[in-house]
Design a protein around this motif. Structure first.
Motif, PDB file in Angstrom:
ATOM      1  N   ARG A 256      -2.675   2.443  -4.645  1.00  0.00           N
ATOM      2  CA  ARG A 256      -4.100   2.047  -4.684  1.00  0.00           C
ATOM      3  C   ARG A 256      -4.110   0.552  -5.007  1.00  0.00           C
TER       4      ARG A 256
ATOM      5  N   ASP B 199      -9.411  -5.739  -4.117  1.00  0.00           N
ATOM      6  CA  ASP B 199     -10.451  -4.994  -3.368  1.00  0.00           C
ATOM      7  C   ASP B 199     -10.271  -5.144  -1.865  1.00  0.00           C
TER       8      ASP B 199
ATOM      9  N   THR C 143      -4.496   1.406 -10.449  1.00  0.00           N
ATOM     10  CA  THR C 143      -4.208   0.499  -9.339  1.00  0.00           C
ATOM     11  C   THR C 143      -2.715   0.219  -9.353  1.00  0.00           C
TER      12      THR C 143
ATOM     13  N   ARG D 243      -7.683  -2.633  -0.445  1.00  0.00           N
ATOM     14  CA  ARG D 243      -7.631  -1.197  -0.780  1.00  0.00           C
ATOM     15  C   ARG D 243      -7.656  -0.312   0.456  1.00  0.00           C
TER      16      ARG D 243
ATOM     17  N   ASP E  63       0.215  -1.999  -6.746  1.00  0.00           N
ATOM     18  CA  ASP E  63       0.783  -2.609  -5.538  1.00  0.00           C
ATOM     19  C   ASP E  63       2.278  -2.320  -5.599  1.00  0.00           C
TER      20      ASP E  63
ATOM     21  N   PRO F  89       0.795  -1.244   0.000  1.00  0.00           N
ATOM     22  CA  PRO F  89       0.000   0.000   0.000  1.00  0.00           C
ATOM     23  C   PRO F  89       0.818   1.280   0.000  1.00  0.00           C
TER      24      PRO F  89
END
Ligand code: CIR
Length: 254
Positions: free
Chosen positions: A79, A83, A112, A86, A114, A67
């Motif tokens: 982001r 899900d 998105t 998040r 990681d 994160p």
């Protein structure tokens, strides 16, 4: 040189972390012991550790690497692509402000990313386009990095969860690589140390101030890393492997 580490105590819900490993659920008590030994190994490398409290609503929250991204010029709240992960950003952001003040950037929807997909090689950050990191998120990161005098390069990948599942930069031009990453032209300027398929989990290692922390039980990889001249510290991460995690995933190093 890294001065600081951010880590998070695993929560009991770790046993329900996302997994593709088909190796059963982690034993929480053992995972706690392994986490303490991991933190001890980091401490021996001369870093100061900020240990965040467990987050029971987020089974994978021990994997703080995803994160957030900590660079030498700014912190970045990512982001996460899953899900269920998040919401981890809300509790990592205050930790970034402690170190970076207002100098904290964000990846915004529909991006998105990681940060397990981001590998730092000097001032260049390689960003894997994975099931978790989309092109929008990766391009946003490139813009943020450039704003801070750094560089981002996109890397395509197909097989593993995160870029650093199969790659570890050990400084001094040395790159551990497994599987699909062994022949990537992006990395041909580096000294590639091939991690055999039978030990592919050992490609996820971390360099911390001249030491390499790696998982125990991978003798071929361990001797290749020792031959490079590093002080090797092995830690047992068996319970984290069951939920697709390794040594890099459990800390932010900066
Ligand atoms: C996940 O699937 O998100 C976690 N079970 C494992 C995350 C590992 N993180 C990393 O490789 N940076």
């Amino acid at each position: 040189m890294f001065n600081y580490i951010i880590a998070r105590t695993p929560c009991k819900a770790l046993i329900d972390g996302i997994s593709s490993a088909d190796d059963g659920k982690p034993n929480y008590e053992l995972a706690m012991k392994q986490h303490l030994a991991y933190l001890d190994a980091l401490r021996m490398c001369g870093v100061e550790i900020l240990l965040l409290p467990p987050l029971e609503n987020y089974p994978d929250s021990v994997f703080v690497e995803d994160p957030a991204l900590c660079t030498k010029h700014c912190g970045i709240v990512t982001r996460p692509g899953a899900d269920s992960r998040r919401g981890e950003i809300d509790s990592i952001e205050p930790a970034l402000h402690r170190f970076y003040g207002d100098n904290v950037e964000r990846i915004e929807a529909p991006g998105t990313l990681d940060a397990g997909d981001v590998m730092m090689v000097g001032d260049t950050f390689y960003i894997g386009l994975s099931a978790r990191t989309n092109a929008e998120g990766a391009n946003q990161l490139v813009v943020i990095l450039e704003k801070h005098g750094l560089t981002g390069r996109l890397v395509t990948m197909e097989k593993v969860l995160h870029l650093k599942t199969g790659l570890a930069y050990l400084e001094d031009g040395n790159l551990l690589a497994a599987g699909e990453f062994v022949d990537k032209p992006e990395f041909s300027h580096l000294n590639i140390i091939e991690i055999p398929e039978s030990e592919s989990y050992a490609a996820n290692c971390i360099w911390v101030n001249g030491n390499v922390i790696m998982p125990s039980g991978y003798p071929i990889s361990e001797s290749k890393i020792r031959d490079l001249g590093y002080n090797v510290v092995t830690v047992d991460t068996s319970e984290y492997r069951k939920v697709d995690g390794g040594v890099s995933c459990m800390s932010l190093r900066f």
